[in-house]
Design a protein around this motif. Structure first.
Motif, PDB file in Angstrom:
ATOM      1  N   ASP A 220       0.837  -1.195   0.000  1.00 30.34           N
ATOM      2  CA  ASP A 220       0.000   0.000   0.000  1.00 30.34           C
ATOM      3  C   ASP A 220       0.876   1.249   0.000  1.00 30.34           C
ATOM      4  OD1 ASP A 220       1.009   0.008   2.547  1.00 30.34           O
ATOM      5  OD2 ASP A 220      -0.884  -0.433   3.538  1.00 30.34           O
ATOM      6  N   HIS A 221       0.273   2.403   0.345  1.00 33.94           N
ATOM      7  CA  HIS A 221       0.983   3.680   0.259  1.00 33.94           C
ATOM      8  C   HIS A 221       2.160   3.773   1.216  1.00 33.94           C
ATOM      9  CE1 HIS A 221      -1.748   4.130   3.673  1.00 33.94           C
ATOM     10  NE2 HIS A 221      -0.959   5.085   4.102  1.00 33.94           N
ATOM     11  N   ARG A 222       2.247   2.888   2.210  1.00 37.35           N
ATOM     12  CA  ARG A 222       3.343   2.965   3.166  1.00 37.35           C
ATOM     13  C   ARG A 222       4.680   2.529   2.570  1.00 37.35           C
ATOM     14  NH1 ARG A 222      -0.045   0.109   7.949  1.00 37.35           N
ATOM     15  NH2 ARG A 222      -0.813  -0.981   6.101  1.00 37.35           N
ATOM     16  N   THR A 223       4.651   1.877   1.404  1.00 40.05           N
ATOM     17  CA  THR A 223       5.914   1.578   0.731  1.00 40.05           C
ATOM     18  C   THR A 223       6.580   2.861   0.233  1.00 40.05           C
ATOM     19  OG1 THR A 223       6.952   0.180  -0.939  1.00 40.05           O
ATOM     20  CG2 THR A 223       4.879   1.223  -1.539  1.00 40.05           C
ATOM     21  N   ASP A 224       5.781   3.884  -0.178  1.00 34.43           N
ATOM     22  CA  ASP A 224       6.349   5.183  -0.563  1.00 34.43           C
ATOM     23  C   ASP A 224       6.928   5.909   0.651  1.00 34.43           C
ATOM     24  OD1 ASP A 224       5.641   4.725  -3.152  1.00 34.43           O
ATOM     25  OD2 ASP A 224       3.818   5.928  -3.100  1.00 34.43           O
ATOM     26  N   ILE A 225       6.348   5.696   1.832  1.00 34.75           N
ATOM     27  CA  ILE A 225       6.884   6.320   3.057  1.00 34.75           C
ATOM     28  C   ILE A 225       8.265   5.747   3.364  1.00 34.75           C
ATOM     29  CG2 ILE A 225       6.488   6.597   5.530  1.00 34.75           C
ATOM     30  CD1 ILE A 225       3.495   6.548   4.952  1.00 34.75           C
ATOM     31  N   TYR A 226       8.432   4.426   3.181  1.00 34.73           N
ATOM     32  CA  TYR A 226       9.750   3.812   3.398  1.00 34.73           C
ATOM     33  C   TYR A 226      10.788   4.399   2.435  1.00 34.73           C
ATOM     34  CZ  TYR A 226      13.322   0.188   3.852  1.00 34.73           C
ATOM     35  OH  TYR A 226      14.503  -0.490   4.056  1.00 34.73           O
ATOM     36  N   SER A 227      10.444   4.498   1.149  1.00 39.17           N
ATOM     37  CA  SER A 227      11.398   5.032   0.163  1.00 39.17           C
ATOM     38  C   SER A 227      11.749   6.482   0.474  1.00 39.17           C
ATOM     39  CB  SER A 227      10.802   4.917  -1.235  1.00 39.17           C
ATOM     40  OG  SER A 227      10.450   3.584  -1.518  1.00 39.17           O
ATOM     41  N   THR A 228      10.772   7.273   0.911  1.00 30.91           N
ATOM     42  CA  THR A 228      11.056   8.669   1.268  1.00 30.91           C
ATOM     43  C   THR A 228      11.984   8.738   2.468  1.00 30.91           C
ATOM     44  OG1 THR A 228       8.845   9.239   0.459  1.00 30.91           O
ATOM     45  CG2 THR A 228       9.981  10.876   1.794  1.00 30.91           C
TER      46      THR A 228
END
Length: 650
Positions: A220-228
């Protein structure tokens, strides 16, 4: 679609020079820059009324025949053109295809032209002079990325980027660090399996979340939080490899509170991370601006101004209050110093006791190890003594049996006169070598025969003296002689009688042995060629897969090594194969997959080396408690390198 007729390694070099007119409309103004899936050119739209500058993205020639790649290319256009309209997201106008004069069909995207470089170029420039980004600069970059991702995540389509990295962050103004987010090519719709076949860096990128690396369907969208969070770490440390150190430990100018924000953003489990990218941006802003989370004043706020017309007595009261506070602070400091002086000797005694206890435990471990070695030596000596006694008894019994064989007297016949044995046979000489007799010799006079029997025996040929004949080798014996080439070849009439000759070069083991010899002399490329010939003859030769993987590893070809170790595991799961594949994943910085392979090796056979390697993987991933546990187990196992490989192979 017409065939591309372009070599895979040719790329775009020299294909479209400056001035080329694409699709009879877009004139190329500058040389392109290579991206993950294509080349981006700066072009001029000659049919537009204002001759606007646009960016033209052409798909790579090697992907033109891939249906999945074309779908991903068109998917990027549909996401950004129909869904995403934000000032921090690169705008895509439309997608189309164009057939050149050679009949090659090219797919292209027409997008907004962004003047400048990407964030990767800025990081490389800062790394050369060792000048990391400041907290204010990092806040500017992350806040704009967070604004773009918040818009995408909160959209009704719930768009997830899944490829946040510095290469996809375009810097429009380096002075103010204004950025735009690009490349929504792997956003949301395409599943992970399809993308893996198209995007080769997928699986080894340090910006990918653990659930994306493992291929979990619940991304979900939390994969973008990890990359950021990884991008934030790189802005402060200029290194994308997440290690055991926090940003403030590598960059003294980073605020201390930045460590907790970074750890929460890159937490391995999704429920431990920020639940929205906006929450990460807000915490970062409060930390940089020193704004408390629950009330309070911000940094730079001074004391309250005195009200006009305040009486002098009120001012005196304030002075007295300040003096009392200063006195109490000094008294507390003095009391703390006294307590510290009294506590210091106790601390020294505590450390001394701890050191003494550790030395005592170390000596006890040494004594236990010495006793174990002595017991092992005694047991080996007893076994050797018993084996010697058993050999002596067997030798004695054998000599007794052999000495009794020639003393058997001949059986006399009642009707025929026994033949007088020769003198040499009457009593065996002491120097006679009895061990050379293959079977015991018994001298028995022939029984009387009839006339018919004499006639039938007279027609039989004379007996030939017995000679030892080498047995005809079986398939495995012939193969062993071809592999070792040590034993002399048998007589031709014994091997080739009744069947055609066999060439030793037609055996897979022949090339396997040649590969081992090349590997021993560190001729790794020659070893790869020999093992490849062996696998052509026998595709199920697991040892050839394993040793060719070792040779690939020695020359630094890690993808080839991964493929061979995987084939060896498919044929027979063994701890040594899992170990080598884990080491290869470790060299590629894919610590999650490496830890899984070392776990499989330990499950098959616990040993010192695999525990130490898995501890190193956990250390790289920041899982320090698990790393300490594995290092402790490795220390207790001692120098147990296992029974299936040598120390040099490890």
């Amino acid at each position: 679609m017409a065939p591309t007729a372009i070599k895979e390694d040719q790329g775009f070099k020299g294909l479209f020079p400056v001035g080329t007119l694409i699709h009879n409309r877009y004139e190329i103004l500058s040389e392109g820059k290579m991206g993950g899936m294509g080349m981006v050119y700066k072009c001029r739209d000659t049919r537009h009324s204002r001759l606007r500058d646009v960016a033209l993205k052409l798909m790579q020639p090697r992907l033109l025949d891939s249906k999945d790649a074309i779908e991903r290319f068109q998917h990027e256009a549909s996401i950004s053109r129909d869904v995403l309209h934000h000032p921090n997201i690169v705008r895509i106008y439309h997608d189309d295809q164009w057939e050149d004069e050679n009949g090659v069909v090219w797919h292209y995207l027409l997008m907004e032209w962004v003047e400048g470089r990407n964030l990767r170029d800025l990081i490389n420039d800062r790394r050369k002079i060792n000048n990391p980004f400041s907290a204010e600069e990092a806040l500017r970059v992350i806040s704009q990325i967070a604004a773009a991702l918040t818009y995408a995540h909160d959209h009704k389509e719930k768009v997830i980027h899944r490829d946040i990295k510095p290469e996809n962050i375009l810097v429009t103004d380096e002075a103010t660090l204004s950025v735009k987010l690009a490349d929504f090519g792997i956003a949301k719709i395409l599943n992970l399996r399809d993308l893996t076949a198209v995007s080769t860096p997928f699986g080894v990128s340090p910006y990918m979340s653990p659930e994306l690396k493992s291929g979990s369907p619940e991304v979900d969208h939390r994969t973008d939080i990890y990359s950021t969070g990884v991008v934030l770490y790189e802005l402060f440390t200029l290194d994308s490899t997440i290690g055991p150190f926090c940003p403030s430990e590598l960059n003294r100018s980073a605020p201390k509170g930045m460590d907790s924000i970074y750890k929460k953003a890159v937490a391995p489990r999704v429920e431990q991370r920020y639940q929205s990218i906006k929450a990460l941006s807000d915490d970062l802003r409060r930390e940089v601006e020193n704004e408390p989370s629950h009330g309070g004043t911000t940094r730079g706020a001074g004391p309250a101004r005195e009200k006009a017309g305040e009486p002098e007595g009120r001012k005196g009261f304030k002075v007295v209050t300040c003096a009392v506070i200063v006195f109490l602070v000094l008294a507390g400091a003095a009391a703390g110093y006294v307590v510290y002086r009294n506590w210091q000797p106790d601390t020294g005694r505590y450390h001394t006791a701890m050191v003494t206890q550790r030395e005592k435990e170390a000596k006890e471990r040494q004594d236990l190890e010495q006793k174990r070695k002595e017991a092992q030596r005694d047991a080996d000596a007893r076994k050797e003594e018993e084996a010697g006694k058993a050999r002596d008894a067997a030798e004695k019994e054998k000599r007794a049996v052999e000495q009794a064989k020639p003393t058997l007297p001949p059986v006399p016949s009642a009707k025929a006169k026994p033949a007088t044995p020769p003198k040499a046979a009457a009593a065996p000489h002491r120097s006679m070598n009895i061990k050379k007799l293959e079977t015991p010799v018994r001298i028995t006079p022939a029984p009387p025969t009839s006339f018919a029997e004499k006639e039938s025996k007279a027609e039989m040929p004379a007996p030939v003296p017995w000679q030892p004949k080498e047995p005809e080798p079986g398939p495995r014996e012939t193969q062993t002689k071809q592999e070792t080439a040590v034993a002399p070849a048998p007589a031709p009439q014994a091997l080739n009688e009744g069947r055609p000759p066999v060439s030793p070069r037609s055996s897979a083991d022949y090339y396997y042995q040649k590969g081992l010899r090349s590997l021993k002399h560190k001729q790794f490329l020659q070893a790869v060629a020999e093992f490849s010939r062996a696998l052509e003859l026998n595709p199920s030769h697991e040892l050839s897969y394993y040793w060719r993987g070792v040779a690939y590893y020695r020359v630094g070809s890690y993808p080839g090594a991964l493929k061979d170790f995987t084939n060896a595991i498919r044929l027979r799961p063994a701890d040594i194969y899992f170990h080598w594949r884990g080491v290869t994943y470790f060299r590629l910085n894919n610590y999650y997959m490496a830890a899984d392979d070392f776990t499989n090796a330990i499950r098959l056979r616990p040993n010192n080396v695999d525990y130490r390697w898995r501890g190193a993987c956990y250390h790289k991933l920041g899982r320090h408690m698990e790393a300490d546990s594995d290092f402790g187990i490795a220390a207790r196992l001692g120098h147990d390198y296992g029974g299936t490989m040598t120390g040099q192979e490890r």
